[in-house]
Design an enzyme around this catalytic site. Structure first.
Site, PDB file in Angstrom:
ATOM      1  N   ASP A  23       0.823  -1.214   0.000  1.00  0.00           N
ATOM      2  CA  ASP A  23       0.000   0.000   0.000  1.00  0.00           C
ATOM      3  C   ASP A  23       0.854   1.260   0.000  1.00  0.00           C
ATOM      4  O   ASP A  23       1.789   1.369   0.801  1.00  0.00           O
ATOM      5  CB  ASP A  23      -0.885   0.023   1.251  1.00  0.00           C
ATOM      6  CG  ASP A  23      -1.909  -1.093   1.236  1.00  0.00           C
ATOM      7  OD1 ASP A  23      -2.712  -1.133   0.298  1.00  0.00           O
ATOM      8  OD2 ASP A  23      -1.892  -1.927   2.172  1.00  0.00           O
ATOM      9  N   ASP A 159      -7.114  -5.091  -4.065  1.00  0.00           N
ATOM     10  CA  ASP A 159      -7.570  -4.662  -2.743  1.00  0.00           C
ATOM     11  C   ASP A 159      -8.662  -3.589  -2.724  1.00  0.00           C
ATOM     12  O   ASP A 159      -9.328  -3.435  -1.706  1.00  0.00           O
ATOM     13  CB  ASP A 159      -6.367  -4.202  -1.898  1.00  0.00           C
ATOM     14  CG  ASP A 159      -6.664  -4.210  -0.403  1.00  0.00           C
ATOM     15  OD1 ASP A 159      -7.586  -4.935   0.014  1.00  0.00           O
ATOM     16  OD2 ASP A 159      -5.992  -3.482   0.340  1.00  0.00           O
TER      17      ASP A 159
HETATM   18 ZN   LIG Z   1      -4.285  -2.372   0.072  1.00  0.00          ZN
END
Ligand SMILES: [Zn+2]
Length: 1021
Positions: A23, A159
């Site tokens: 991320d 995601d």
């Molecule tokens: Zn993520």
């Protein structure tokens, strides 16, 4: 794809995909994740992942890895020496290191505007494939760094919390072959496994269902994006294969059987003899050896040294390929190799899909619809910063042209540096499109860092704006230009301090407009409304209202402004150009209209009306709330209220105990709470605008206004600090109700582009079953528009937004949008903090606008979408003090200028104009009407667009700009409606555009071009 491993015919092939999900900020900041700092929060260091993976790939030619987040790769790449880079390039050439996804970040699909999504992916691809990244070197582009093999062909959105159709259309336009993702409604997934519809051909655009160039193969991953249970081999996991038979923990036979059983179960959801196993998780492969060593063993590991050590005759292990190779074959692979293998099975007819994957529910009470609205001020900041980037990218046209002239003259012009600053801003916006950034689901300290990055980007690019405006003005070099970042709370130092100033408004839209300008000013000495005069570039005096700033705005925490009033006038602006306005304080009013002010007192009973001749809104005299709306002979009951839901609390131990939080919207009860009738109502009637200012207690207020003869009703809300002393979270909505029979149907945008029809308590592609969350389950992401239609009446009611929000229609004839939320519990999906934003020591105050229109269904969506573009492409306002007299001002050489020869045709938007390699310009033109909006094909000549530019040649390229369209091949897929010979298809270049500057835009298309241009007017003084 030439370098793909060879699958084993006739058996189930399990493509092991080594990957790490990294991320760009979530629990830690981007830098903390990269360097591996702050490991008490989360053990994660991306630099080690890349170091470690590369060593493994260098060592063994069988190993593969996919690199997803370009932003992180760019950071790492910038630190490598030439020797290492050369070795990595070989890995890319061999297909063993595969760039995938392409984006600078893995962008969110619900709250991101399509312009920002395109930029994020296009910029990422430009950086991976090229070498722009952190290097600021634009002389070496593209092929020189990684060649054709570096260009991502598979989208990897594993995601993001739900998936939009527009995103699929964007990937298709960039030439991607497929998309893989993990998060979809749990019931949808269950049904897809049973129906073998885990993989579909997704029609990205309703207008082009039979056009394979708009389609994208899309596949759901079987096991979220993690490894099968029991096969997580990482420093962050506990699984291991123990292959010494003498060990009491020897587990090879069990592991083999478990894996084979998983593979066979998983393959039940798919149609070919291939499945993918995602061997990785968040921030995995920091010590890649752990993963690869155990995968080796799982596949078919025999190493003579080990065998010797254990003194056992080979083969001593019973591993999958050896033991069960007659039914299951494991191989190191990548998503594009998997895709190629699946596509080669020509016996399969693929199922199709036309709707999207919203909203995402992970269990019966966990609807991921809260993040559509989480952090409303951050979402707005991202929206305006994105617009800033979109706007300023176009300014650099002059630089490119100068460089070209330089080349023509045989000299080299020094770089202005503006391109580097733009690159910084592109990266910053890419980071902020991340699925934990714009979503509002990062920790507070990470969100603070996102704000920091954007601020740095804005500071770096502000000189680009200033210099561009000055050069357009020619004689404007003496102006001391400032921006006023707090105009949203009526605060601007220059206009408050100066008696005379020049306001420059730059209109990024390719069409002229009348823009309601608002300039904050202080009161006169006695506290009354001050007198100002405003003149346009010809010296014509403008009609001005001096409107009091609502008192709730004056007391917003952190506001330190002397402004008590706003000058309001309708500024006439040229297409893609600027106009200057001369503003000066006067002794007496002249063209300033006499503002009528009426406070509606408690004993009032008479209804009152806000009206501008085009539309009128009636308020109930007693309750002071809206009751009716009239326009063009249409007359509807109309109520509009600010309300709030109480957030559900819970310990998150099971679905029924889920709390409302950053991701999840879960109201406690179906019905929102009313704050009661307005505690204060004042009506102002001016010449430019009519406004009703209303307060509801001390934390909710609204200005309802009508400008000029505009048919749009603006509702400017101000919410906060949301009280929390009662210990309950509150989620505030703006709800509108009309007497319309809507039959459970309502319509939303998809990332600000196409319209999608939604049906309450229903999904097009799966059975919802019993619904436990009748409010949250009917929320959808709104980037710009939400509307209702009553086909019987022939009426439509539309609301446009100024940022991403969640919204829906919970009852017929009703629309609601969530504008602010303050939750006091975490919802246990990872962020680990309650969404309880504060600023200046108090709860965060948010403000923004909704724009509503009552129209006839057949009046056309064109006026709605034109207004939507006007809202998005808000003019850039720049303030400069001046000592010029009005006469000096009007005799200044350039006070108004357009970069376009004429306004763009209706329905057409200039989406992008930016520098490209070799002095070319990159142009994206968009038709934003749909066929169902009565959009018609539009033909225009690119040569006729720009002032001072002679367009010499035009070449059509993919949406990302990296490939000529006619050289782009994509895999084709056989469906009921489409044949596929099994050969690769081609993106459609509908004409030889190399010479032809005349292009036709079909409704709902974006076409991308590289332009070669020279300046038509080279004479310089
Ligand atoms: Zn993520």
């Amino acid at each position: 794809m030439e370098g793909c491993p060879t699958p084993k015919p006739g058996v189930l092939n399990v493509h092991l995909v080594s990957h790490s999900h990294d991320d760009l900020g979530w629990l830690k900041t981007v830098d903390q994740y990269y360097y591996g700092a702050n490991n008490t929060i989360q053990r994660a260091g991306v630099q080690y992942i890349l170091d470690s993976v590369m060593e493994e790939l260098f060592r063994d030619p069988v190993k593969r890895f996919i690199q997803v987040e370009t932003g992180f790769f760019a950071m790492w790449w910038a630190e490598q020496n030439e020797e290492k880079k050369a070795k990595v390039r070989v890995l890319v050439e061999e297909g063993r290191l595969e760039f995938i996804g392409g984006g600078w970040s893995m962008n969110d699909e619900a709250t991101a505007h399509y312009s920002a999504i395109i930029d994020n992916v296009a910029w990422g691809m430009r950086s991976v494939w090229g070498r722009e990244a952190y290097l600021g070197d634009i002389s070496r582009y593209l092929v020189e760094e990684f060649g054709d093999c570096g260009l991502p062909r598979v989208a990897w959105q594993i995601d993001p919390f739900g998936h939009s159709r527009e995103q699929a259309a964007i990937f298709a336009g960039m030439g991607f072959d497929g998309l893989f993702f993990a998060r979809l409604d749990y019931r949808d997934k269950e049904q897809r496994v049973v129906n073998k519809t885990m993989e579909v051909v997704w029609h990205g655009t309703e207008d082009f269902v039979n056009d394979p160039t708009r389609d994208l193969f899309a596949g759901v991953l079987f096991n979220h994006y993690g490894p099968p249970p029991g096969f997580c081999f990482d420093i962050l996991c506990n699984d291991v294969i123990i292959d010494n038979p003498r060990s009491p923990d020897y587990n090879v036979p069990r592991k083999v059987e478990e894996f084979v059983a998983w593979a066979e179960r998983a393959s039940g959801g798919f149609r070919t003899k291939h499945i993918m196993a995602t061997m990785g998780e968040d921030f995995h492969y920091q010590d890649a050896n752990i993963w690869y060593k155990n995968l080796d063993k799982l596949i078919n590991y025999r190493d003579s040294r080990v065998e010797k050590f254990h003194s056992i005759a080979p083969p001593f292990g019973r591993y999958v390929n050896e033991e069960r190779g007659d039914s299951v074959h494991l191989l190191y692979s990548t998503p594009s190799c998997y895709l190629k293998a699946a596509q080669e099975d020509t016996s399969v007819q693929w199922p199709e899909k036309t709707d999207d994957f919203f909203p995402y529910a992970s269990d019966s009470n966990s609807y991921w619809t809260g993040y559509f609205s989480s952090r409303p001020t951050f979402k707005r900041f991202i929206r305006t910063s994105n617009l800033f980037l979109q706007t300023i990218q176009r300014f650099i046209k002059k630089d490119v042209v100068s460089e070209k002239i330089g080349k023509q003259l045989g000299s080299v012009f020094p770089s202005t540096g503006s391109e580097e600053n733009l690159s910084q801003m592109r990266q910053v916006m890419g980071v902020n499109m991340h699925h934990d950034a714009v979503t509002g689901t990062a920790k507070q300290h990470v969100t603070d860092d996102y704000y920091r990055l954007i601020s740095l980007g804005l500071d770096a690019t502000w000189p680009v704006v200033r210099d561009a405006l000055k050069s357009m003005m020619e004689a404007g070099q003496t102006l001391e230009m400032s921006r006023c970042p707090f105009l949203n709370i009526s605060w601007c130092e220059v206009s408050e301090r100066e008696n005379t100033l020049i306001l420059t408004l730059y209109n990024p839209l390719g069409r002229p407009r009348s823009h309601p300008a608002r300039v904050p000013v202080p009161a006169s000495e006695n506290g009354d409304a001050p007198a100002y005069r405003v003149y346009d570039h010809t010296g014509a005096e403008q009609t001005v209202d001096v409107m009091p700033i609502p008192s709730p705005v004056l007391t917003v925490p952190g506001r330190s402004s002397s402004a008590k009033f706003e000058l309001v006038f309708l500024a006439s602006l040229p297409p893609m150009g600027f106009a200057n306005f001369y503003i000066t304080r006067a002794d007496s009013k002249s063209k300033s209209g006499d503002l009528q002010e009426t406070e509606v007192m408690d004993d009032n009973t008479a209804d009152f009306t806000l009206s501008n001749g085009e539309v009128s809104v009636t308020f109930n005299g007693k309750t002071r709330t809206t009751k009716g709306m009239k326009r063009n002979g249409m007359k509807r009951e109309f109520t509009q209220e600010l309300l709030y839901y109480i957030s559900m609390e819970g310990n998150n131990s099971a679905a029924g105990f889920r709390a409302s939080g950053a991701y999840i919207f879960r109201p406690n009860g179906k019905d929102p709470v009313s704050p009661g009738e307005p505690t204060r109502t004042i009506v102002y009637r001016g010449d430019v605008v009519e406004e009703v200012h209303q307060e509801y207690g001390n934390w909710l207020s609204q200005v309802t206004r009508l400008y000029g003869s505009s048919p749009w009703l603006e509702m400017k809300w101000l919410v906060g600090p949301i009280p929390f002393q009662d210990g309950v979270g509150k989620e505030v909505i703006n709800r509108m109700h009309l007497d319309m029979a809507t039959g459970g149907k309502f319509h939303t945008d998809s990332n600000g582009r196409e319209s999608l029809t939604r049906t309450r308590d229903k999904r097009d592609s799966f059975t919802l079953g019993e619904e436990y969350e009748s409010v949250a389950g009917n929320y959808y992401p709104i980037n710009s528009r939400l509307f209702l239609r009553d086909e019987g009446q022939g009426t439509q009611f539309t609301v446009l937004t100024d940022r991403a929000q969640g919204g829906g229609s919970i009852h017929d004839g009703e629309l609601e949008l969530m504008i602010h939320r303050r939750c006091l519990r975490d919802d246990a999906f990872g962020v680990g903090e309650a969404l309880n934003e504060t600023a200046h020591g108090e709860g965060l105050v948010a403000s923004g606008s909704h724009y509503a229109l009552l129209s006839e269904v057949n009046e056309g969506m064109d006026m709605i979408k034109e207004e939507e573009k006007r809202i998005f492409y808000e003019p850039l306002a720049v303030f400069s003090p001046t000592t010029m007299t009005l006469q000096d001002f009007t005799s200044a050489p350039v006070n108004q200028r357009s970069l376009l020869k004429t306004a763009l045709p209706e329905g057409i938007n200039l989406l992008t104009l930016e520098n490209w390699r070799g002095g070319s310009l990159f142009l994206r033109l968009e038709h934003f009407l749909e066929r169902k909006d009565n959009g018609q094909p539009v033909t225009l000549d690119i040569k006729d667009l720009f002032v001072d530019l002679d367009v010499v040649s035009v070449e059509e390229v993919t949406l990302d700009g990296n490939k000529p369209l006619d050289a782009t091949k994509r895999l084709c897929w056989k469906t009921v409606s489409q044949a596929c010979s099994g050969a690769e298809g081609k993106l459609k270049a509908n004409q030889n555009t190399k010479l032809n500057t005349v292009v036709t835009l079909e409704p709902m298309t974006i076409r991308s071009f590289l332009l070669e241009a020279t300046v038509s007017n080279v004479i310089e003084s």
